[in-house]
Motif scaffolding. Structure first.
Motif, PDB file in Angstrom:
ATOM      1  N   GLU A 132       0.845  -1.193   0.000  1.00  0.00           N
ATOM      2  CA  GLU A 132       0.000   0.000   0.000  1.00  0.00           C
ATOM      3  C   GLU A 132       0.880   1.243   0.000  1.00  0.00           C
ATOM      4  N   VAL A 133       0.467   2.256  -0.749  1.00  0.00           N
ATOM      5  CA  VAL A 133       1.173   3.539  -0.734  1.00  0.00           C
ATOM      6  C   VAL A 133       0.186   4.655  -0.430  1.00  0.00           C
ATOM      7  N   ALA A 134       0.703   5.736   0.180  1.00  0.00           N
ATOM      8  CA  ALA A 134      -0.123   6.907   0.479  1.00  0.00           C
ATOM      9  C   ALA A 134       0.729   8.155   0.313  1.00  0.00           C
ATOM     10  N   CYS A 135       0.134   9.196  -0.245  1.00  0.00           N
ATOM     11  CA  CYS A 135       0.859  10.444  -0.464  1.00  0.00           C
ATOM     12  C   CYS A 135       0.174  11.606   0.248  1.00  0.00           C
ATOM     13  N   GLY A 136       1.001  12.482   0.840  1.00  0.00           N
ATOM     14  CA  GLY A 136       0.521  13.768   1.289  1.00  0.00           C
ATOM     15  C   GLY A 136       0.759  14.763   0.173  1.00  0.00           C
ATOM     16  N   SER A 137       0.808  16.040   0.487  1.00  0.00           N
ATOM     17  CA  SER A 137       1.002  17.027  -0.572  1.00  0.00           C
ATOM     18  C   SER A 137       2.320  16.792  -1.307  1.00  0.00           C
ATOM     19  N   HIS A 138       3.424  16.584  -0.535  1.00  0.00           N
ATOM     20  CA  HIS A 138       4.732  16.384  -1.162  1.00  0.00           C
ATOM     21  C   HIS A 138       5.558  15.316  -0.443  1.00  0.00           C
ATOM     22  N   HIS A 139       4.887  14.403   0.258  1.00  0.00           N
ATOM     23  CA  HIS A 139       5.633  13.289   0.860  1.00  0.00           C
ATOM     24  C   HIS A 139       4.907  11.981   0.568  1.00  0.00           C
ATOM     25  N   THR A 140       5.619  10.887   0.764  1.00  0.00           N
ATOM     26  CA  THR A 140       5.093   9.570   0.418  1.00  0.00           C
ATOM     27  C   THR A 140       5.386   8.592   1.548  1.00  0.00           C
ATOM     28  N   ILE A 141       4.431   7.715   1.846  1.00  0.00           N
ATOM     29  CA  ILE A 141       4.699   6.611   2.772  1.00  0.00           C
ATOM     30  C   ILE A 141       4.265   5.303   2.116  1.00  0.00           C
ATOM     31  N   ALA A 142       4.925   4.229   2.490  1.00  0.00           N
ATOM     32  CA  ALA A 142       4.645   2.918   1.907  1.00  0.00           C
ATOM     33  C   ALA A 142       4.573   1.868   3.013  1.00  0.00           C
ATOM     34  N   LEU A 143       3.625   0.953   2.880  1.00  0.00           N
ATOM     35  CA  LEU A 143       3.434  -0.138   3.842  1.00  0.00           C
ATOM     36  C   LEU A 143       3.880  -1.449   3.205  1.00  0.00           C
ATOM     37  N   THR A 144       4.697  -2.207   3.933  1.00  0.00           N
ATOM     38  CA  THR A 144       5.183  -3.487   3.400  1.00  0.00           C
ATOM     39  C   THR A 144       4.350  -4.650   3.922  1.00  0.00           C
TER      40      THR A 144
END
Length: 527
Positions: A132-144
């Motif tokens: 799964e991936v999620a983005c804010g305005s200019h950042h990114t997080i990813a779940l493994t």
């Protein structure tokens, strides 16, 4: 088929292309960019292409879909986007690709150069399977797949969770309080990040001036902090708006916190909440909450399939959950959010599910489970007695009087009779205008009023100076008054050309007399 009809960016796509879409995402500052995946796992993009966010290798806008070759066959399982915009996807193989705006290293490639084509995000993720991936305005997080969270990009408020406010150029594991814990769901607001654990706990970090971290204060957090106020409550899903957060519990309750100037918390007022507050949903059990970091709109879906919305809805501030007629939370964002972008990757079930209408259409003229066939002009048409009885009074009477498995038809041609039977299965006429006159004859004979009307509309679309008199004759013969009037007016408006056709020369005497009389009253012969 995925219904994307509520998003205007898809309005120019032909029906045959729309039927192939299985996944889609609409994004951009004016909902003017889109990606979609077809049943053949081809990926296409269209729109304004700001910062190269369409991944086409250039900065050219495109009103027609263009294929993103590098993504074809990748099987996208998660997609998110920022406001740059930048776009990030996770594939079925657990790989992460990113492209678009990169002014804050939100593509995770160690640079600040915009990415014009999708590129693999590899640093620290090589042996990881991202789900799964999620983005804010200019950042990114990813779940493994093993419950770890990685983050990169803009970090002015601590939204990367690194313990500092320095931008993070490549993926970095978010540890601190999440060390040794298993995360199952992630979401991003504009400048904050949220994570739900397998034990139902929820953590937040980043910007908090509106209370969107739910910690009871307004201080930014550079590392994950557990929302202690939800101790003992089992959270299963989190969704983030621009500066507010929604959380769904395992019992179907919804909690909300953060900014509330548009009523997006659903509390009945517009006061911000720094602590989670239980939303009144009339004792209905919720199964999904929805929000998007680009807007102040909230939505939720009940166990019975009803959809509620609140917050900023087309400029209005709706401060309490409002029941809609929608069947999906996606429709709330298509019709009421500003901008009207998708809050997640739209997808249809991958089990080749067919609706009732699609199933009936598939079985028309198929011998496999047919229990009746019509023989017309020496050709067979395979159908089902039960459906014919349900759809047509003529067949109900006929089939109640006979047990025949084969019925011969001599009055109508194969082309016309097949079109009639197909109409009973699909509600549509599949005939060119010039052949629809025969179907009009059949519709009149069987007293099929709706079919008669459809035939008239089809015939109108095919009228010309050459065939106008022939169609007028047919309209009179079959008492199709609306079509008769249409053909008559066409003949009068093209009188010189029509009177020179062979059909006019061969016109029935009584019909000719009536035509001249009516045309005279219409003023066709005035000097």
């Amino acid at each position: 088929m995925l219904d994307v009809g509520k998003w205007p960016v898809f309005a120019l796509l032909p029906p045959e292309e729309l039927r192939l879409i299985r996944q889609a995402c609409v994004f951009g500052s004016a909902a003017n960019e889109a990606l979609y995946v077809t049943v053949n796992d081809e990926v296409f993009a269209l729109g304004t292409n700001c910062s190269g966010c369409l991944g086409l290798g250039d900065l050219q806008s495109t009103i027609e879909p263009r294929r993103i070759d590098v993504l074809c066959g990748k099987k996208i399982v998660s997609l998110s986007y920022g406001t740059g915009p930048h776009v990030v996807i996770a594939t079925a193989d657990g790989e992460v690709f990113a492209w678009g705006h990169n002014g804050y290293s939100q593509l995770g490639n160690g640079t600040t150069n915009h990415g014009l084509i999708p590129a693999l995000v590899s640093t620290n993720l090589i042996n990881k399977r991202v789900t799964e991936v999620a983005c804010g305005s200019h950042h990114t997080i990813a779940l493994t797949s093993d419950g770890e969270v990685y983050a990169w990009g803009y970090n002015n408020s601590g939204q990367v969770g690194s313990g500092s406010t320095a931008n993070q150029p490549t993926p970095r594991r978010v540890s601190s309080c999440l060390q040794g814990k298993v995360v199952v769901n992630i979401a991003c607001g504009q400048l904050c990040s949220m994570a739900v654990l397998d034990n139902g706990e929820i953590y937040g970090w980043g910007y908090n001036c509106n209370g969107q971290l739910g910690l009871g204060n307004n201080g930014n957090q550079q590392t994950p902090c557990r929302i202690a106020a939800l101790q003992g409550v089992n959270i299963v899903q989190v969704a983030c708006g621009y500066a507010h957060t929604l959380a769904l519990t395992d019992e179907g309750f919804v909690y909300a916190w953060g900014a509330n100037s548009y009523g997006q918390l659903g509390t009945g007022n517009k006061s911000n909440q720094a602590l989670p507050i239980l939303i009144n949903t009339d004792k209905e059990r919720m199964v999904e909450v929805a929000a998007c970091h680009t807007s102040h709109t909230s939505a939720a879906k009940t166990q019975s399939g009803q959809v509620l919305m609140w917050g900023q809805c087309r400029g209005q501030a709706v401060s309490s959950p409002h029941l809609t007629h929608f069947s999906s939370a996606d429709d709330v964002f298509a019709c009421f959010a500003t901008p009207a972008v998708t809050w997640h990757l739209l997808s249809v079930d991958g089990d080749d599910y067919l609706t009732v209408a699609q199933s009936l259409k598939k079985e028309f003229d198929s011998p496999e489970i047919s229990d009746l066939k019509f023989l017309v002009d020496g050709k067979c048409i395979y159908v089902h007695k039960a459906l014919l009885k349900i759809r047509c009074e003529h067949f109900r009477a006929l089939l109640n009087e006979t047990d025949e498995d084969v019925i011969e038809i001599h009055q109508f041609s194969y082309l016309v009779y097949r079109a009639f039977l197909e109409y009973l299965y699909t509600d549509n006429i599949n005939l060119p205008p010039e052949d629809a006159v025969g179907l009009l004859d059949l519709a009149t004979f069987y007293r099929e009023t709706r079919l008669k009307r459809l035939c008239q509309e089809t015939i109108k679309r095919g009228i010309s100076e050459e065939n106008a008199i022939t169609l007028l004759s047919a309209a009179v013969k079959y008492e199709a008054r609306d079509l008769e009037e249409f053909c008559f007016k066409f003949c009068v408006n093209h009188l010189t050309a029509v009177t020179q056709t062979q059909a006019f020369a061969d016109m029935d005497h009584d019909l000719l007399k009536n035509f001249i009389s009516k045309a005279s009253r219409y003023g066709a012969f005035k000097n």
